[in-house]
Every structure is written in structure tokens, then in C-alpha cells.
Design an enzyme around this catalytic site. Structure first.
Site, PDB file in Angstrom:
ATOM      1  N   LYS A  44     -16.865 -41.659  20.358  1.00 54.64           N
ATOM      2  CA  LYS A  44     -17.030 -40.625  19.330  1.00 54.64           C
ATOM      3  C   LYS A  44     -16.932 -39.260  20.012  1.00 54.64           C
ATOM      4  O   LYS A  44     -17.152 -39.151  21.208  1.00 54.64           O
ATOM      5  CB  LYS A  44     -18.409 -40.821  18.683  1.00 54.64           C
ATOM      6  CG  LYS A  44     -18.636 -39.944  17.462  1.00 54.64           C
ATOM      7  CD  LYS A  44     -19.812 -40.460  16.661  1.00 54.64           C
ATOM      8  CE  LYS A  44     -20.248 -39.519  15.557  1.00 54.64           C
ATOM      9  NZ  LYS A  44     -19.223 -38.711  14.932  1.00 54.64           N
ATOM     10  N   CYS A 128     -10.487 -29.610  15.501  1.00 53.91           N
ATOM     11  CA  CYS A 128     -11.732 -28.853  15.295  1.00 53.91           C
ATOM     12  C   CYS A 128     -11.406 -27.432  14.857  1.00 53.91           C
ATOM     13  O   CYS A 128     -10.425 -26.844  15.314  1.00 53.91           O
ATOM     14  CB  CYS A 128     -12.527 -28.776  16.598  1.00 53.91           C
ATOM     15  SG  CYS A 128     -12.961 -30.348  17.322  1.00 53.91           S
ATOM     16  N   THR A 264     -10.596 -47.145  10.867  1.00 54.75           N
ATOM     17  CA  THR A 264     -11.260 -47.481   9.605  1.00 54.75           C
ATOM     18  C   THR A 264     -11.396 -48.992   9.406  1.00 54.75           C
ATOM     19  O   THR A 264     -12.375 -49.452   8.817  1.00 54.75           O
ATOM     20  CB  THR A 264     -10.482 -46.843   8.433  1.00 54.75           C
ATOM     21  OG1 THR A 264     -10.448 -45.429   8.638  1.00 54.75           O
ATOM     22  CG2 THR A 264     -11.119 -47.137   7.095  1.00 54.75           C
TER      23      THR A 264
END
Length: 300
Positions: A44, A128, A264
Site C-alpha cells: 500500500k 497524488c 480489485t
């Protein structure tokens, strides 16, 4: 039968890895699958300081996918170094750290902190928002892509993967900018910006109003973009976006990806990554493919 692939001098036992933000740092999933079977675990996003993320609700299901507006919540690089790297080092898999930041300096601080840690590669999340530029993502301006890539390369001891945003007019232009800045590898695609409205409550399904769309709904776009980028640059590509099974993964490889990330799918099926590894091997046996590298970019 050879399933090994090479990313900027880093050899993976197979081309299958996790997609950042969908697998944590592997601890929860390790109770269900053997991380030793994966080519790499992509963590992550890790920032220089803890990020609280966005307000809830942060996830919503859509037809053929999901929206997320987690906001890159993470405990910061010091917790990551002390807790997550030692956990992952127990396994025979490559460790790729996803790095996020709100200014160039944020990214560089994390990259420098990780320079002497035993991680194999760095994936720089340039989707970001750049706070110094009024919130436009680094990855939406080719000059910014090239500049941040060049800066990161000055500090990085590990090979650098630049993760490209699909929310641009010309993905090829962004890829060439990253390559010009010195990127070793590209990964794509990140999520597409989407929105869902709850018609009964007459309000947005996620508190952030918009979120990142992932899952099968985006796969045809992702395959097209990987093919486009493979024909625009000379560096390796990690393909992702809606990979649910081995057939999807092979599609990306044929389009030009050297490796693939499963994201996902792991929410729906925790065994997805391992099943993709086995499915690729079955495909190779079925069609008499001795070396997976023969499949990379085989469709022209």
C-alpha cells in the site's frame, strides 16, 4: 517451462504481483495464500508521515467494478520500515514499495529513507495531488512527470517504477516523459476518476464525491493504454486494471506488459493472485509456450 521475467535487472519467478492498495502489506492475505508463489508483493502507498485518508464512506460498488476514495491512508514510513518490511522478508518474493506524497520533497524523503532498506523496487504513485501546484496530480503534466522522475532517480538506490495515471489526454506522452526522466519501469493504469450517486438518498455514494474506478469495467481501456505505451517506450511495463483471472493477465502480456498486477479481484476472491499464477502456467502448457517472454508484446 520458464515463467521468470526481468524488470530492470530484478528477476521475478513469475510475472504476477499485487496491485498497491488492494493487498495491504500481505499479512491478512498470507493467512489464505502462500506469498512465496507470487512474483512480487506491491505494498500500500507509503508516505513520509501518517496520512489519515478521506472521510467515510470511502468505497462503493459499481457495475463491473468499484469506486474507492480511501485517500491513501497509511501509517507513515517509520511504521512501515519497522513492521511491514520484516514481515515481507520472511517470504521468497520481491518487495515493491509504493511511494506517495503531496510535494516532490515528500516523495524524496521516503525514497531516501528506503535507500538502505532491503526492498527490491520503488513504485512512485504520481496520481497524488501536487499541493504546490493547486492540487493537479503530478501525473497529469508531462513536465511534472519528467521532473519528479528525475529527482526520484537522484535519491533512489533501487530501480524506479513510475505509476501512470490514465486521467490524461495522451498516455504515450506521459510514458515518454517518465522514460526521459530516467524511469526504469512503468506501471499502468491507475484508477479512472468516477462518480456514483445514491438516487434514494440523493447524495454521493462516497464522501469525497469522486473516487477511483477499478475492476473489470476499466480493463479494455487499460489493455489499450498498455499497448499504446509499449509502442511508445523501450522500458518494461507492469500492466493492471481489471485483471480478474489468468486470461485477463495474458491479454495484458500479449499487449506488451512484462508483468501484471492483480488488484480489485483480491477483494472478491482472496485467492485471485495465486490462481492467476497457476492459470498462466496452464495456458503456457496448453499452447506449448516454453518461455513466457515469448508472449510479451506478441500481438502487434
Amino acid at each position: 517451462m520458464n515463467t521468470k521475467v526481468n524488470l530492470a535487472g530484478i528477476e521475478l519467478k513469475n510475472p504476477v504481483m499485487t496491485a498497491s492498495g488492494t493487498f495491504g502489506s500481505g499479512e491478512e492475505y498470507s493467512e489464505m495464500i502462500d506469498l512465496n508463489h507470487l512474483g512480487a508483493v506491491v505494498t500500500k502507498g507509503v508516505a513520509n508521515i501518517p496520512w489519515p485518508g478521506n472521510p467515510t464512506p470511502r468505497i462503493a460498488e459499481t457495475h463491473g467494478g468499484m469506486l474507492n476514495a480511501i485517500g491513501l491512508q497509511n501509517p507513515g514510513m517509520e511504521v512501515f520500515v519497522q513492521r511491514d518490511i520484516p514481515f515481507l522478508k520472511q517470504y521468497d518474493t520481491k518487495i515493491i514499495v509504493n511511494v506517495c506524497g503531496k510535494t516532490t520533497e515528500d516523495y524524496l524523503e521516503v525514497v531516501e529513507r528506503l535507500s538502505n532498506e532491503s526492498v527490491d523496487m520503488l513504485e512512485i504513485n504520481i496520481s497524488c495531488p501536487n499541493v504546490k501546484e493547486g492540487g493537479i496530480a503530478f501525473g497529469q503534466d508531462p513536465k511534472a512527470v519528467e521532473a519528479i522522475t528525475r529527482e526520484v532517480k537522484k535519491y533512489a538506490k533501487q530501480p524506479v517504477i513510475m505509476k501512470l495515471s490514465p486521467n490524461v489526454t495522451d498516455i504515450g506522452e506521459m510514458a515518454r516523459a517518465a522514460e526521459a526522466g530516467g524511469a526504469d519501469v512503468l506501471s499502468l493504469i491507475n484508477t479512472l476518476t468516477g462518480m456514483k450517486i445514491d438516487i434514494n438518498r440523493r447524495s454521493f455514494a462516497v464522501a469525497n464525491k469522486t473516487g477511483g474506478l477499478s475492476g473489470p469495467a476499466i480493463k479494455p481501456i487499460a489493455v489499450r493504454m498498455v499497448y499504446q505505451v509499449a509502442n511508445a517506450v523501450k522500458i518494461p511495463i507492469i500492466g493492471m486494471g481489471g485483471i480478474m483471472d489468468a486470461d485477463d493477465a495474458i491479454e495484458f502480456i500479449l499487449a506488451g506488459a512484462t508483468a501484471v498486477s492483480v488488484g480489485t479481484a483480491s477483494f472478491r476472491n482472496p485467492y485471485a493472485t495465486e490462481e492467476v499464477v497457476k492459470g498462466i502456467e496452464a495456458y503456457m502448457k496448453k499452447y506449448g509456450v516454453d518461455d513466457i517472454n515469448d508472449l510479451i508484446g506478441a500481438v502487434r
